[in-house]
Scaffold this motif. Sequence first.
Motif, PDB file in Angstrom:
ATOM      1  N   LYS A 105      12.997 -21.731 -27.501  1.00 42.33           N
ATOM      2  CA  LYS A 105      13.125 -20.549 -26.696  1.00 42.33           C
ATOM      3  C   LYS A 105      14.298 -20.235 -26.297  1.00 42.33           C
ATOM      4  O   LYS A 105      14.753 -19.180 -25.418  1.00 42.33           O
ATOM      5  CB  LYS A 105      12.060 -20.712 -25.672  1.00 42.33           C
ATOM      6  CG  LYS A 105      10.462 -20.722 -26.143  1.00 42.33           C
ATOM      7  CD  LYS A 105       9.572 -20.605 -24.921  1.00 42.33           C
ATOM      8  CE  LYS A 105       8.238 -20.557 -25.261  1.00 42.33           C
ATOM      9  NZ  LYS A 105       7.133 -20.510 -24.099  1.00 42.33           N
ATOM     10  N   ALA A 106      15.314 -21.095 -26.409  1.00 45.33           N
ATOM     11  CA  ALA A 106      16.782 -20.851 -26.063  1.00 45.33           C
ATOM     12  C   ALA A 106      17.315 -19.547 -26.679  1.00 45.33           C
ATOM     13  O   ALA A 106      17.400 -19.500 -27.927  1.00 45.33           O
ATOM     14  CB  ALA A 106      17.739 -21.925 -26.234  1.00 45.33           C
ATOM     15  N   GLU A 107      18.016 -18.840 -25.696  1.00 47.93           N
ATOM     16  CA  GLU A 107      18.473 -17.469 -26.095  1.00 47.93           C
ATOM     17  C   GLU A 107      19.919 -17.514 -26.336  1.00 47.93           C
ATOM     18  O   GLU A 107      20.613 -16.875 -27.293  1.00 47.93           O
ATOM     19  CB  GLU A 107      18.297 -16.253 -25.266  1.00 47.93           C
ATOM     20  CG  GLU A 107      16.781 -16.155 -24.809  1.00 47.93           C
ATOM     21  CD  GLU A 107      16.490 -14.782 -23.614  1.00 47.93           C
ATOM     22  OE1 GLU A 107      17.829 -14.719 -23.136  1.00 47.93           O
ATOM     23  OE2 GLU A 107      15.284 -14.619 -23.535  1.00 47.93           O
ATOM     24  N   THR A 108      20.640 -18.751 -25.655  1.00 45.45           N
ATOM     25  CA  THR A 108      22.163 -19.095 -26.170  1.00 45.45           C
ATOM     26  C   THR A 108      22.397 -20.340 -26.401  1.00 45.45           C
ATOM     27  O   THR A 108      22.012 -20.793 -27.611  1.00 45.45           O
ATOM     28  CB  THR A 108      22.984 -18.401 -24.966  1.00 45.45           C
ATOM     29  OG1 THR A 108      22.306 -19.273 -23.743  1.00 45.45           O
ATOM     30  CG2 THR A 108      23.077 -16.823 -24.779  1.00 45.45           C
ATOM     31  N   THR A 109      22.648 -21.104 -25.740  1.00 40.22           N
ATOM     32  CA  THR A 109      22.582 -22.515 -25.742  1.00 40.22           C
ATOM     33  C   THR A 109      21.482 -23.099 -25.332  1.00 40.22           C
ATOM     34  O   THR A 109      20.739 -22.809 -24.316  1.00 40.22           O
ATOM     35  CB  THR A 109      23.995 -23.043 -25.311  1.00 40.22           C
ATOM     36  OG1 THR A 109      23.914 -23.131 -23.694  1.00 40.22           O
ATOM     37  CG2 THR A 109      25.129 -22.409 -25.846  1.00 40.22           C
TER      38      THR A 109
END
Length: 293
Positions: A256-260
């Motif tokens: 579910k991480a959108e960036t790091t």
Amino acid sequence: MTKPFVIAHRGASGYRPENTLEAFALGIDQGADGLEFDLVATKDRHLVIRHENALSDTTNVAELKQFESLKRKGVVDGDEVEDWFTEDFNLSQIKQLRARERLADLRPGSAKFDGQFGIPTFQEVLEASFITDKKLVVELKRGSHVSAISKSVGEIAAKNIFDSNVLERNVELIIESFDLDLVKSAKQAIESLGLKTKYFLALEKTKLKSIDLVELSKIVDGIAISMKMLFKNQKWVDSAHEAGLVIWAYTARVEKAETTIEAYYEKIIQTGVDGIFADQPDLLRRVLNDRGQ
């Protein structure tokens, strides 16, 4: 800010089929402070560890001809489905099943272990050496298995705990459910045996203004809320603490991480929750270690 506990959600379920002894052992090896897992009942009143009382998503039951006739309509957490149900199986039959990854498309690495691991019982986990000095969050699952047995799930769980030496090994037991009545029943049964555990109510799709946390604190020691609830209203943390409750959040999943990955975990940690249920406990532990926690 105190560091949150890292709880391996159904074990290291990002790497091994969930709710298996192998996933549990890996979660502890990866630095988790404890484990969370789900209990359902069999026809002969044993407690086994599965995500729900329906079996097809997490086992190979659909592939076994000897169990074809047991498929039927039943209830899982209030919803009617057609499946195979733990309350129709005795323990010896459950032991013929093999675990499989529930989210195979999302986690092909875990799915590589399909068919390799058995279905554990609550008693087997209580006897496992790797839980010594750890936390065990035992979720009592709702479903038709609860009403299909003559004793309550709480009574059976209490007897399993009483018959083990788990509390002598510095294991902190937390009984949890989304059903407050199940929590109350288990609490009554456990306390009647002179045992001391903690109790959590899990909440989902609940608004803070709709629940009296002070009254709830007279029954339970803590609450577990969804990430969606936590991020929608971060007053949950202060409100729980003001009511004398600890608050944990479920479930941290790196998918579910959108960036790091680091930014994803940092967002959760910054809310101030006391514990985080994580599918990849090693990655959460790494971030906490990098923060000096």
